[in-house]
Design an enzyme around this catalytic site. Structure first.
Site, PDB file in Angstrom:
ATOM      1  N   ARG A 113       0.858  -1.174   0.000  1.00  0.00           N
ATOM      2  CA  ARG A 113       0.000   0.000   0.000  1.00  0.00           C
ATOM      3  C   ARG A 113       0.896   1.227   0.000  1.00  0.00           C
ATOM      4  O   ARG A 113       2.038   1.173   0.492  1.00  0.00           O
ATOM      5  CB  ARG A 113      -0.908   0.024   1.226  1.00  0.00           C
TER       6      ARG A 113
ATOM      7  N   LYS B  58      -2.608  -2.830   7.840  1.00  0.00           N
ATOM      8  CA  LYS B  58      -3.824  -2.369   8.504  1.00  0.00           C
ATOM      9  C   LYS B  58      -4.048  -3.124   9.806  1.00  0.00           C
ATOM     10  O   LYS B  58      -3.814  -4.324   9.892  1.00  0.00           O
ATOM     11  CB  LYS B  58      -5.033  -2.585   7.581  1.00  0.00           C
TER      12      LYS B  58
ATOM     13  N   HIS C  26      -2.663   2.713  -5.865  1.00  0.00           N
ATOM     14  CA  HIS C  26      -3.237   1.442  -5.388  1.00  0.00           C
ATOM     15  C   HIS C  26      -3.405   0.443  -6.520  1.00  0.00           C
ATOM     16  O   HIS C  26      -3.409  -0.777  -6.289  1.00  0.00           O
ATOM     17  CB  HIS C  26      -4.574   1.695  -4.694  1.00  0.00           C
TER      18      HIS C  26
ATOM     19  N   ARG D   4      -0.645  -2.047  -6.706  1.00  0.00           N
ATOM     20  CA  ARG D   4      -0.820  -3.178  -5.778  1.00  0.00           C
ATOM     21  C   ARG D   4      -1.778  -4.199  -6.387  1.00  0.00           C
ATOM     22  O   ARG D   4      -1.536  -5.409  -6.320  1.00  0.00           O
ATOM     23  CB  ARG D   4      -1.339  -2.649  -4.443  1.00  0.00           C
TER      24      ARG D   4
ATOM     25  N   HIS E  10      -4.137  -9.490   3.559  1.00  0.00           N
ATOM     26  CA  HIS E  10      -5.592  -9.534   3.701  1.00  0.00           C
ATOM     27  C   HIS E  10      -5.964 -10.425   4.884  1.00  0.00           C
ATOM     28  O   HIS E  10      -5.466 -11.541   5.005  1.00  0.00           O
ATOM     29  CB  HIS E  10      -6.239 -10.093   2.438  1.00  0.00           C
TER      30      HIS E  10
ATOM     31  N   TYR F  17      -9.608 -11.153  -6.981  1.00  0.00           N
ATOM     32  CA  TYR F  17      -8.686 -11.170  -8.119  1.00  0.00           C
ATOM     33  C   TYR F  17      -8.976 -12.325  -9.073  1.00  0.00           C
ATOM     34  O   TYR F  17      -8.650 -12.243 -10.250  1.00  0.00           O
ATOM     35  CB  TYR F  17      -7.238 -11.218  -7.632  1.00  0.00           C
TER      36      TYR F  17
END
Length: 306
Positions: free
Chosen positions: A162, A185, A252, A255, A278, A287
């Site tokens: 990120r 995150k 982004h 990524r 994730h 994806y």
């Protein structure tokens, strides 16, 4: 609006947010979003119920009141995606409250949010991703800034970082190791392999950078402070104009491109999940939808309808 909320409910909300911050390590942006969502819910109940409700009433809100709240939110322009997020926050808060207070929150916890179509990521083609890395550095007036911009975008694409993770790297991260420990995150850590091209790009930047890189941020702005992510976005805006790429070619998107190209090359979905950081495999599975959507586009071009 918070003045309408009964003190017990307001205190419970603050206790929940503290729990998320301290125990779960939630990011500040997440806490702000959840706090706003639940505050709106609590304030709605104060007006809807017309009384100073207690925690037992709050946990036991029936489906009819939940539907009234959702209709109110849609009426003021909240989209399906945002409403689904708000309902998720309300469910999490209510579940935590019910467990702490020994209450029954079946109606709230079983509530279903509005359906919406998840937006698919818009990755760049491999050739466009490489062209972006080569082009971002063309406009810079100084060699070290050209090297910096190339190094940042190379990290986004080569490591799937990120923008906040790339610009959050400390100066002590140089020289880059073969494997980076990234804090993403919610404070979640992951290990990311660093390609030789990325290590070389950062080394070129560090050799040219006029500022002391023994402390502080690795990537610096023109005056020596930490590089602002908006500057990276602007550099990519100019590059995509030169290359004729769509507005979705953002930091982004690099990524997204990293993940999509790995998947196209036969990468394991679980491994890609770990590389991206994730929390849920369902987030990474989007994806596979991108891959299928592109396949259908190729099929449609090769076999147009008569």
């Amino acid at each position: 609006m918070s003045l309408l909320i009964p003190p017990a409910a307001r205190d419970a909300l603050q206790a929940w947010l503290t729990h998320l911050r301290v125990i779960d390590g939630a990011a500040e942006a997440t806490l702000r979003a959840y706090g706003a969502d639940v505050t709106g819910w609590l304030a709605f109940l104060a007006g809807h119920l017309g009384e100073s409700y207690g925690l037992k009433t709050l946990a036991g809100v029936p489906h009819a009141d939940l539907r009234a709240w959702m209709a109110h939110e849609r009426g003021r322009g909240l989209g399906a995606r945002s409403l689904a997020r708000a309902l998720s926050a309300v469910r999490q808060f209510t579940g935590w409250l019910a467990e702490r207070e020994g209450l029954d929150a079946t109606a709230v916890l079983s509530a279903r949010g509005p359906k919406f179509r998840r937006k698919l990521p818009r990755p760049l083609a491999e050739s466009d991703a490489r062209a972006m890395i080569a082009t971002v550095a063309e406009d810079a007036a100084e060699d070290w800034i050209r090297a910096r911009d190339e190094a940042v975008v190379t990290l986004l694409y080569g490591c799937g970082l990120r923008i906040s993770e790339a610009l959050g790297l400390p100066a002590t991260a140089h020289p880059l190791p073969e494997v980076l420990r990234i804090t993403g995150k919610g404070g979640k850590e992951r290990l990311v392999p660093v390609l030789p091209a990325a290590r070389a790009a950062v080394a070129r930047y560090a050799a040219l950078c006029p500022f002391d890189l023994t402390a502080g941020a690795l990537f610096r702005g023109a005056r020596g402070g930490a590089l602002n992510p908006r500057l990276v976005a602007r550099v990519m805006e100019r590059a995509r104009t030169v290359l004729g790429l769509p507005a979705t070619a953002t930091p982004h998107a690099m990524r997204h491109s990293f993940a999509t190209h790995l998947l196209n090359a036969g990468g394991d979905l679980r491994a890609i999940q770990e590389l991206l950081g994730h929390a849920s495999l369902s987030t990474t599975q989007v994806y596979t939808a991108v891959d299928a959507a592109r396949l259908m586009e190729v099929y449609a071009r090769a076999h147009p309808r008569a």
